[in-house]
Design a protein around this motif. Sequence first.
Motif, PDB file in Angstrom:
ATOM      1  N   GLU A  53       0.899  -1.114   0.006  1.00  0.00           N
ATOM      2  CA  GLU A  53       0.089   0.098   0.037  1.00  0.00           C
ATOM      3  C   GLU A  53       0.883   1.090   0.077  1.00  0.00           C
ATOM      4  OE1 GLU A  53      -3.280  -0.130  -0.605  1.00  0.00           O
ATOM      5  OE2 GLU A  53      -2.823  -2.138  -0.912  1.00  0.00           O
ATOM      6  N   ARG A  54       2.306   1.219  -0.003  1.00  0.00           N
ATOM      7  CA  ARG A  54       3.039   2.615   0.165  1.00  0.00           C
ATOM      8  C   ARG A  54       3.102   2.838  -1.223  1.00  0.00           C
ATOM      9  NH1 ARG A  54       7.970   2.783   4.168  1.00  0.00           N
ATOM     10  NH2 ARG A  54       7.141   1.900   6.029  1.00  0.00           N
ATOM     11  N   VAL A  55       3.322   4.252  -1.119  1.00  0.00           N
ATOM     12  CA  VAL A  55       3.209   4.944  -2.794  1.00  0.00           C
ATOM     13  C   VAL A  55       4.747   4.718  -3.128  1.00  0.00           C
ATOM     14  CG1 VAL A  55       3.109   7.057  -3.698  1.00  0.00           C
ATOM     15  CG2 VAL A  55       1.680   6.687  -1.960  1.00  0.00           C
ATOM     16  N   ALA A  56       4.795   4.003  -4.392  1.00  0.00           N
ATOM     17  CA  ALA A  56       6.134   3.799  -5.141  1.00  0.00           C
ATOM     18  C   ALA A  56       6.391   5.234  -5.959  1.00  0.00           C
ATOM     19  CB  ALA A  56       5.741   2.798  -6.239  1.00  0.00           C
ATOM     20  N   HIS A  57       5.210   5.958  -6.447  1.00  0.00           N
ATOM     21  CA  HIS A  57       5.684   7.218  -7.070  1.00  0.00           C
ATOM     22  C   HIS A  57       4.089   7.963  -7.177  1.00  0.00           C
ATOM     23  CE1 HIS A  57       7.365  10.303  -9.692  1.00  0.00           C
ATOM     24  NE2 HIS A  57       6.378   9.890 -10.501  1.00  0.00           N
ATOM     25  N   ALA A  58       4.148   9.220  -7.072  1.00  0.00           N
ATOM     26  CA  ALA A  58       3.019   9.951  -7.236  1.00  0.00           C
ATOM     27  C   ALA A  58       3.559  11.390  -7.791  1.00  0.00           C
ATOM     28  CB  ALA A  58       2.273  10.260  -5.936  1.00  0.00           C
ATOM     29  N   MET A  59       2.696  11.879  -8.573  1.00  0.00           N
ATOM     30  CA  MET A  59       2.858  13.515  -9.088  1.00  0.00           C
ATOM     31  C   MET A  59       1.391  14.142  -8.841  1.00  0.00           C
ATOM     32  SD  MET A  59       3.847  14.913 -12.788  1.00  0.00           S
ATOM     33  CE  MET A  59       5.443  14.017 -12.798  1.00  0.00           C
ATOM     34  N   LEU A  60       2.096  15.330  -8.312  1.00  0.00           N
ATOM     35  CA  LEU A  60       0.692  16.312  -8.074  1.00  0.00           C
ATOM     36  C   LEU A  60       1.077  17.580  -8.754  1.00  0.00           C
ATOM     37  CD1 LEU A  60       0.865  16.210  -4.045  1.00  0.00           C
ATOM     38  CD2 LEU A  60      -0.302  14.650  -5.451  1.00  0.00           C
ATOM     39  N   LYS A  61       0.151  18.161  -8.938  1.00  0.00           N
ATOM     40  CA  LYS A  61       0.124  19.399  -9.757  1.00  0.00           C
ATOM     41  C   LYS A  61      -0.567  20.561  -8.806  1.00  0.00           C
ATOM     42  CE  LYS A  61       0.252  21.536 -13.744  1.00  0.00           C
ATOM     43  NZ  LYS A  61       1.243  21.696 -14.717  1.00  0.00           N
ATOM     44  N   VAL A  62       0.489  21.529  -8.481  1.00  0.00           N
ATOM     45  CA  VAL A  62       0.472  22.704  -7.710  1.00  0.00           C
ATOM     46  C   VAL A  62       0.337  23.798  -8.227  1.00  0.00           C
ATOM     47  CG1 VAL A  62       1.138  23.750  -5.683  1.00  0.00           C
ATOM     48  CG2 VAL A  62       1.490  21.209  -5.870  1.00  0.00           C
ATOM     49  N   GLY A  63      -0.607  24.733  -8.784  1.00  0.00           N
ATOM     50  CA  GLY A  63      -0.562  25.642  -9.697  1.00  0.00           C
ATOM     51  C   GLY A  63      -0.198  25.332 -10.771  1.00  0.00           C
ATOM     52  N   GLU A  64       1.079  25.828 -11.535  1.00  0.00           N
ATOM     53  CA  GLU A  64       1.990  25.471 -12.640  1.00  0.00           C
ATOM     54  C   GLU A  64       2.936  24.622 -12.210  1.00  0.00           C
ATOM     55  OE1 GLU A  64       0.670  26.510 -15.667  1.00  0.00           O
ATOM     56  OE2 GLU A  64      -1.012  27.166 -14.450  1.00  0.00           O
ATOM     57  N   THR A  65       3.207  23.986 -11.055  1.00  0.00           N
ATOM     58  CA  THR A  65       4.057  23.391 -10.778  1.00  0.00           C
ATOM     59  C   THR A  65       4.009  21.917 -10.377  1.00  0.00           C
ATOM     60  OG1 THR A  65       5.151  25.412  -9.700  1.00  0.00           O
ATOM     61  CG2 THR A  65       6.207  23.195  -9.002  1.00  0.00           C
ATOM     62  N   GLU A  66       4.737  20.921 -10.643  1.00  0.00           N
ATOM     63  CA  GLU A  66       4.804  19.702 -10.172  1.00  0.00           C
ATOM     64  C   GLU A  66       5.447  19.412  -9.206  1.00  0.00           C
ATOM     65  OE1 GLU A  66       5.983  17.748 -13.903  1.00  0.00           O
ATOM     66  OE2 GLU A  66       4.312  17.870 -14.699  1.00  0.00           O
ATOM     67  N   LEU A  67       4.935  18.475  -8.293  1.00  0.00           N
ATOM     68  CA  LEU A  67       5.462  17.862  -7.232  1.00  0.00           C
ATOM     69  C   LEU A  67       5.592  16.556  -7.068  1.00  0.00           C
ATOM     70  CD1 LEU A  67       6.752  18.459  -4.206  1.00  0.00           C
ATOM     71  CD2 LEU A  67       4.505  18.429  -3.372  1.00  0.00           C
ATOM     72  N   MET A  68       6.786  15.787  -6.987  1.00  0.00           N
ATOM     73  CA  MET A  68       6.782  14.297  -7.036  1.00  0.00           C
ATOM     74  C   MET A  68       7.124  13.630  -5.463  1.00  0.00           C
ATOM     75  SD  MET A  68       8.844  13.382 -10.263  1.00  0.00           S
ATOM     76  CE  MET A  68       8.342  13.758 -11.845  1.00  0.00           C
ATOM     77  N   LEU A  69       6.496  12.597  -5.267  1.00  0.00           N
ATOM     78  CA  LEU A  69       6.785  12.065  -3.838  1.00  0.00           C
ATOM     79  C   LEU A  69       6.384  10.485  -4.112  1.00  0.00           C
ATOM     80  CD1 LEU A  69       3.841  12.628  -1.394  1.00  0.00           C
ATOM     81  CD2 LEU A  69       3.769  13.561  -3.344  1.00  0.00           C
ATOM     82  N   SER A  70       7.016   9.834  -2.871  1.00  0.00           N
ATOM     83  CA  SER A  70       7.022   8.244  -2.727  1.00  0.00           C
ATOM     84  C   SER A  70       7.185   8.101  -1.454  1.00  0.00           C
ATOM     85  CB  SER A  70       7.989   7.706  -3.698  1.00  0.00           C
ATOM     86  OG  SER A  70       9.254   7.990  -3.402  1.00  0.00           O
TER      87      SER A  70
END
Length: 141
Positions: A53-70
């Motif tokens: 269930e842990r996140v291997a990869h995620a991408m968020l859009k924040v305004g005009e910017t991307e933020l990745m996390l895992s």
Amino acid sequence: MTLRLIPYLVMDGNANEAIRFYEKALEATVMYRQSFGEMPANPDFPLPEEAKERVAHAMLKVGETELMLSDTFPGNPHQSGNQVTICVSTDDVEQARRIFAALAQEGQVHMPLQETFFSPAYGTVTDKFGVTFQVAAEKQR
């Protein structure tokens, strides 16, 4: 040729909680999320139950910017304060190789630049200043 620098947050099992928090706090939109359990199976490295269930990869859009996390993989070290890395994303494999080699000079390679199921060239390196980079060539669609 495209070249982008994207902040990448490495969490310790609480990436899903962080995603929900950033959706509210930053009005972020989830563009992509994949758990370790959703990744292609590798019979040489069976996936422990606590990793699924842990996140291997995620991408968020924040305004005009991307933020990745895992999340970290269970058992891998995580040190609060060092969880922010920079993802260098390019559509050119040769550029990825040049950048990775340059960052590795007097630095420490954590994962050699190599082909993965999600990238034709991906690796992680900490440069001589202690900044950790994930270098990734984007898969051609």
